[in-house]
Design an enzyme around this catalytic site. Sequence first.
Site, PDB file in Angstrom:
ATOM      1  N   GLU A 120       8.752  -5.203   0.164  1.00 49.04           N
ATOM      2  CA  GLU A 120       8.006  -6.282   0.825  1.00 49.04           C
ATOM      3  C   GLU A 120       8.952  -7.450   1.113  1.00 49.04           C
ATOM      4  OE1 GLU A 120       5.084  -6.722  -2.182  1.00 49.04           O
ATOM      5  OE2 GLU A 120       3.862  -5.046  -1.461  1.00 49.04           O
ATOM      6  N   GLU A 160       1.877   1.606   0.185  1.00 51.00           N
ATOM      7  CA  GLU A 160       1.041   1.128  -0.922  1.00 51.00           C
ATOM      8  C   GLU A 160      -0.355   0.820  -0.387  1.00 51.00           C
ATOM      9  OE1 GLU A 160       2.571  -2.211  -3.096  1.00 51.00           O
ATOM     10  OE2 GLU A 160       4.607  -1.397  -3.196  1.00 51.00           O
TER      11      GLU A 160
END
Length: 425
Positions: free
Chosen positions: A193, A330
């Site tokens: 991320e 995810e």
Amino acid sequence: MRKFISRAAALLLAGVMTAAVAGCGKNSDSEAKDTAKKWTELDQTQITEAMGLGWNLGNQLEASSGGLPSETCWGNPEITKELIDTIKAQGFKTVRIPVSYLDMIGDGPDYKIDTDWLDRVQEVVDYVVNNDMFAIVNMHGDGYYTVDHSWLLCAEDDDKQTEIKDKYGKVWTQIADRFKDYDQHLIFESMNEEFNNDYGKPDEKAYDNINAYNQIFVDSVRATGSNNEKRWLLLPGWNTNIEYTAGDDYNFKIPTDKGCKADGKRIMISVHYYDPFNFTIDENKTAKTQWGKYAVKNYDNWGQEDYVDSQMALLNEKFVSQGYPVVIGEFGAQDKTEKFADYNEFRRYWSEYLIKAAKKNGVVCVYWDNGYNGNKGFGIINRFDYTITQPDLIAGMMRAINSTDDYEIPSPAGYTEVRKSAKAS
């Protein structure tokens, strides 16, 4: 904040546990060469179908303390082959293996990775690929502003970026070289991320650095040769955010791939999905405990079924239809049964709806499991004794990935009526 789930959930797990790391590195050259010969070509449609539904080995090889990675420092036990065998037995075909390097990387100019750490990463990868499953291996915590001794920081000034980019390329060269003879079951993911720690709109200069990192990653992996010249590579945009990656008003750039020797594209796009945040993660006063058209109270006015459909359609239009598979690396909703006894049924419905919509649009889903079972946890298996803790959730997810597109998702148990406002929309 929803994009910090992997880190936030890990800190939660650490606190809870306090209160109550194709051939192994040990293989001979002949074994490595034999592995290289086993490569099977999989095009976009074939790789998407073969990956099926995935599971994250979260909060283990990306766990760290004071900048030093350690697979048990956030409260999980050591990873075993039996754990991976159990996950496969549930029907999962892909395992995402988040990895942090941090202080396991030596000083420049060589930036050598600690050999024992890379050996352990490889051992875990072998648990997966030797089990005829797909392994996604990334660089995870090195890009977080909230992790001690992180260094892959896109908002640093230009002078610092020169050093960061040099280090990044040399680290990925070592990782790629270690695994270059592995077959098609291994996929490299450049980063996790990655963003400037600001949840507003992307900063143009910082985004340019993320694009540069992805280009360095692709070039570094391809340059190591062997099967890495045709391996599928997975790349995120800004904070793995769908809108900031697929939206036309932002700055995501797919790298050139001149070193690819495969017949066709070998780039995948990585995004995450935790919408709506108040339902999937938030535990505060704004937390929601019901989701979707069967919800009767305490649900969000956005992020419902129509939103899931639109997000998956956007990914299909922007990437899948252009030959680039998309992986939701995810997704998940944490356990809130202490707050609402029926939550897990809505959690199951949310997961099943997402997977069905993703599959329809050619998108692969990988469930986020942080190893923690119970309130605020994402765990579906007890990693200490391998018991399944969320059989209904797993059953729903498997139903979504294995059924035809026209099957009807069961409503949350006890909630069979579609509310009028949902019918109207």
